[in-house]
Design a protein around this motif. Sequence first.
Motif, PDB file in Angstrom:
ATOM      1  N   GLY A  28      44.024  49.251  46.739  1.00  0.00           N
ATOM      2  CA  GLY A  28      43.516  50.193  45.726  1.00  0.00           C
ATOM      3  C   GLY A  28      44.324  50.240  44.445  1.00  0.00           C
ATOM      4  N   LYS A  29      45.102  49.185  44.169  1.00  0.00           N
ATOM      5  CA  LYS A  29      46.004  49.204  43.002  1.00  0.00           C
ATOM      6  C   LYS A  29      45.261  49.453  41.676  1.00  0.00           C
ATOM      7  CE  LYS A  29      47.003  45.372  44.654  1.00  0.00           C
ATOM      8  NZ  LYS A  29      47.267  43.957  44.861  1.00  0.00           N
ATOM      9  N   SER A  30      44.150  48.736  41.460  1.00  0.00           N
ATOM     10  CA  SER A  30      43.458  48.878  40.170  1.00  0.00           C
ATOM     11  C   SER A  30      42.836  50.262  40.013  1.00  0.00           C
ATOM     12  CB  SER A  30      42.378  47.797  40.011  1.00  0.00           C
ATOM     13  OG  SER A  30      42.991  46.535  40.016  1.00  0.00           O
ATOM     14  N   THR A  47      46.959  42.298  36.372  1.00  0.00           N
ATOM     15  CA  THR A  47      47.391  40.927  36.053  1.00  0.00           C
ATOM     16  C   THR A  47      46.235  39.941  36.235  1.00  0.00           C
ATOM     17  OG1 THR A  47      48.323  40.684  38.275  1.00  0.00           O
ATOM     18  CG2 THR A  47      49.852  41.277  36.516  1.00  0.00           C
ATOM     19  N   ASP A  48      45.374  40.181  37.229  1.00  0.00           N
ATOM     20  CA  ASP A  48      44.238  39.275  37.432  1.00  0.00           C
ATOM     21  C   ASP A  48      43.344  39.224  36.188  1.00  0.00           C
ATOM     22  OD1 ASP A  48      45.026  38.551  39.943  1.00  0.00           O
ATOM     23  OD2 ASP A  48      43.364  39.488  41.014  1.00  0.00           O
ATOM     24  N   SER A  49      43.013  40.390  35.616  1.00  0.00           N
ATOM     25  CA  SER A  49      42.163  40.408  34.418  1.00  0.00           C
ATOM     26  C   SER A  49      42.831  39.677  33.268  1.00  0.00           C
ATOM     27  CB  SER A  49      41.883  41.831  33.951  1.00  0.00           C
ATOM     28  OG  SER A  49      41.421  42.594  34.995  1.00  0.00           O
ATOM     29  N   SER A  58      37.411  32.411  36.202  1.00  0.00           N
ATOM     30  CA  SER A  58      37.691  33.394  37.256  1.00  0.00           C
ATOM     31  C   SER A  58      38.872  32.935  38.127  1.00  0.00           C
ATOM     32  CB  SER A  58      36.452  33.566  38.137  1.00  0.00           C
ATOM     33  OG  SER A  58      36.283  32.417  38.949  1.00  0.00           O
ATOM     34  N   ILE A  59      39.421  33.888  38.877  1.00  0.00           N
ATOM     35  CA  ILE A  59      40.542  33.581  39.775  1.00  0.00           C
ATOM     36  C   ILE A  59      40.110  32.512  40.796  1.00  0.00           C
ATOM     37  CG2 ILE A  59      42.134  34.546  41.496  1.00  0.00           C
ATOM     38  CD1 ILE A  59      42.620  35.684  38.696  1.00  0.00           C
ATOM     39  N   ALA A  60      38.902  32.672  41.326  1.00  0.00           N
ATOM     40  CA  ALA A  60      38.417  31.703  42.317  1.00  0.00           C
ATOM     41  C   ALA A  60      38.319  30.299  41.703  1.00  0.00           C
ATOM     42  CB  ALA A  60      37.061  32.153  42.862  1.00  0.00           C
ATOM     43  N   TYR A  70      49.397  26.710  40.034  1.00  0.00           N
ATOM     44  CA  TYR A  70      48.991  26.896  38.638  1.00  0.00           C
ATOM     45  C   TYR A  70      48.656  28.368  38.387  1.00  0.00           C
ATOM     46  CZ  TYR A  70      46.529  26.431  34.212  1.00  0.00           C
ATOM     47  OH  TYR A  70      46.139  26.576  32.900  1.00  0.00           O
ATOM     48  N   PHE A  71      47.900  28.948  39.326  1.00  0.00           N
ATOM     49  CA  PHE A  71      47.559  30.370  39.205  1.00  0.00           C
ATOM     50  C   PHE A  71      48.826  31.226  39.148  1.00  0.00           C
ATOM     51  CE2 PHE A  71      47.211  34.384  41.593  1.00  0.00           C
ATOM     52  CZ  PHE A  71      46.419  35.105  40.700  1.00  0.00           C
ATOM     53  N   ARG A  72      49.803  30.909  39.997  1.00  0.00           N
ATOM     54  CA  ARG A  72      51.046  31.718  40.031  1.00  0.00           C
ATOM     55  C   ARG A  72      51.783  31.656  38.700  1.00  0.00           C
ATOM     56  NH1 ARG A  72      49.781  35.247  43.648  1.00  0.00           N
ATOM     57  NH2 ARG A  72      49.196  34.334  45.622  1.00  0.00           N
ATOM     58  N   GLN A  73      51.761  30.491  38.054  1.00  0.00           N
ATOM     59  CA  GLN A  73      52.420  30.387  36.748  1.00  0.00           C
ATOM     60  C   GLN A  73      51.685  31.244  35.708  1.00  0.00           C
ATOM     61  OE1 GLN A  73      52.680  26.202  35.826  1.00  0.00           O
ATOM     62  NE2 GLN A  73      54.025  25.822  37.578  1.00  0.00           N
ATOM     63  N   ALA A  74      50.374  31.181  35.740  1.00  0.00           N
ATOM     64  CA  ALA A  74      49.581  31.991  34.801  1.00  0.00           C
ATOM     65  C   ALA A  74      49.830  33.475  35.069  1.00  0.00           C
ATOM     66  CB  ALA A  74      48.100  31.651  34.945  1.00  0.00           C
ATOM     67  N   GLU A  75      49.971  33.814  36.337  1.00  0.00           N
ATOM     68  CA  GLU A  75      50.218  35.211  36.732  1.00  0.00           C
ATOM     69  C   GLU A  75      51.567  35.693  36.191  1.00  0.00           C
ATOM     70  OE1 GLU A  75      50.864  35.854  41.051  1.00  0.00           O
ATOM     71  OE2 GLU A  75      49.232  37.307  40.909  1.00  0.00           O
ATOM     72  N   THR A  76      52.586  34.846  36.295  1.00  0.00           N
ATOM     73  CA  THR A  76      53.915  35.215  35.786  1.00  0.00           C
ATOM     74  C   THR A  76      53.883  35.382  34.265  1.00  0.00           C
ATOM     75  OG1 THR A  76      55.101  34.195  37.606  1.00  0.00           O
ATOM     76  CG2 THR A  76      56.333  34.442  35.563  1.00  0.00           C
ATOM     77  N   THR A  93      49.224  44.842  39.825  1.00  0.00           N
ATOM     78  CA  THR A  93      49.517  43.411  40.001  1.00  0.00           C
ATOM     79  C   THR A  93      48.672  42.828  41.129  1.00  0.00           C
ATOM     80  OG1 THR A  93      51.307  43.917  41.550  1.00  0.00           O
ATOM     81  CG2 THR A  93      51.902  43.701  39.224  1.00  0.00           C
ATOM     82  N   GLY A  94      48.440  41.530  41.074  1.00  0.00           N
ATOM     83  CA  GLY A  94      47.787  40.849  42.180  1.00  0.00           C
ATOM     84  C   GLY A  94      48.720  40.898  43.398  1.00  0.00           C
ATOM     85  N   GLY A  95      48.132  40.888  44.587  1.00  0.00           N
ATOM     86  CA  GLY A  95      48.920  41.073  45.811  1.00  0.00           C
ATOM     87  C   GLY A  95      50.043  40.078  46.038  1.00  0.00           C
ATOM     88  N   GLY A  96      49.949  38.899  45.421  1.00  0.00           N
ATOM     89  CA  GLY A  96      50.976  37.881  45.649  1.00  0.00           C
ATOM     90  C   GLY A  96      52.019  37.798  44.548  1.00  0.00           C
ATOM     91  N   PRO A 134      40.151  34.067  46.775  1.00  0.00           N
ATOM     92  CA  PRO A 134      40.149  32.758  47.445  1.00  0.00           C
ATOM     93  C   PRO A 134      41.011  32.699  48.705  1.00  0.00           C
ATOM     94  CG  PRO A 134      41.173  32.628  45.255  1.00  0.00           C
ATOM     95  CD  PRO A 134      40.565  33.966  45.358  1.00  0.00           C
ATOM     96  N   LEU A 135      42.090  33.482  48.738  1.00  0.00           N
ATOM     97  CA  LEU A 135      42.981  33.401  49.906  1.00  0.00           C
ATOM     98  C   LEU A 135      42.347  34.001  51.163  1.00  0.00           C
ATOM     99  CD1 LEU A 135      46.475  34.208  48.336  1.00  0.00           C
ATOM    100  CD2 LEU A 135      45.500  31.987  48.894  1.00  0.00           C
ATOM    101  N   LEU A 136      41.222  34.737  50.988  1.00  0.00           N
ATOM    102  CA  LEU A 136      40.574  35.353  52.150  1.00  0.00           C
ATOM    103  C   LEU A 136      39.289  34.628  52.538  1.00  0.00           C
ATOM    104  CD1 LEU A 136      41.010  39.150  51.291  1.00  0.00           C
ATOM    105  CD2 LEU A 136      42.552  37.635  52.549  1.00  0.00           C
TER     106      LEU A 136
HETATM  107  C1  S3P Z   1      46.170  37.540  45.642  1.00  0.00           C
HETATM  108  C2  S3P Z   1      45.651  38.778  45.309  1.00  0.00           C
HETATM  109  C3  S3P Z   1      44.567  38.946  44.348  1.00  0.00           C
HETATM  110  C4  S3P Z   1      44.569  37.805  43.322  1.00  0.00           C
HETATM  111  C5  S3P Z   1      44.549  36.476  44.022  1.00  0.00           C
HETATM  112  C6  S3P Z   1      45.714  36.283  44.987  1.00  0.00           C
HETATM  113  C7  S3P Z   1      47.259  37.455  46.643  1.00  0.00           C
HETATM  114  O1  S3P Z   1      44.693  40.192  43.660  1.00  0.00           O
HETATM  115  O2  S3P Z   1      45.696  37.885  42.503  1.00  0.00           O
HETATM  116  O3  S3P Z   1      43.319  36.368  44.697  1.00  0.00           O
HETATM  117  O4  S3P Z   1      47.939  36.414  46.718  1.00  0.00           O
HETATM  118  O5  S3P Z   1      47.476  38.456  47.369  1.00  0.00           O
HETATM  119  P1  S3P Z   1      44.398  41.631  44.355  1.00  0.00           P
HETATM  120  O6  S3P Z   1      45.627  42.026  45.092  1.00  0.00           O
HETATM  121  O7  S3P Z   1      44.109  42.518  43.197  1.00  0.00           O
HETATM  122  O8  S3P Z   1      43.222  41.439  45.238  1.00  0.00           O
END
Ligand code: S3P
Length: 191
Positions: A28-30, A47-49, A58-60, A70-76, A93-96, A134-136
Amino acid sequence: MGRCEHQVVGEDQPSRSKIVLVGFMGTGKSTVAGQLAGRLGYGWTDTDSEVVAAEGCSIAELFARHGEPYFRQAETRALTRLLTADTPLVIATGGGTVLSEANRELMLRHGFVAALRASEAVIVERVAGDTARPLLAGDPAAKVRELMKARSGAYDFAQLSVDTDGLDPGAVAESVLSGYLGTSGLYRVSE
Ligand code: S3P
């Protein structure tokens, strides 16, 4: 103390105007970020937006085309931009995001970090049928179990932890708010 040994206040001191929400997917972070921002008159984003806006897909799609590193670098990059922005912000923040030590240090240096927790059952219920994460993909319940196990302890660095099971987003926001106000000194009446 030599000339170069003084402490530069403002550089190493934690900023008082960023609240960072960390936690597993589906905690429920957002939603809570929006509630908190409304209470404080701050802006909010996640951070995802920011990644989607910066990368134009999109993230997917990012995961599929370029892979997770690549996604992790963009996230940082997104996290750094948001944390060093000049305006007061609540950042979901995104969960990872917490998996990188550099990200964890950045969050603690620039903001007040609160972890939102939820039980596996609640998370599975919330993310069931979701195709944006995507991770799920495939078997969300099994993936949640596996990732929660792999990430156990990953959110422990936060300055505050809120167990959100059974709480509505407003109540979670109130808990984070009192932790933030208590440590930020923003509304301290007397020293
Ligand atoms: C991820 C969580 C996602 C998103 C991506 C990876 C993760 O964000 O950043 O799909 O690694 O836990 P939410 O935590 O907002 O779902």
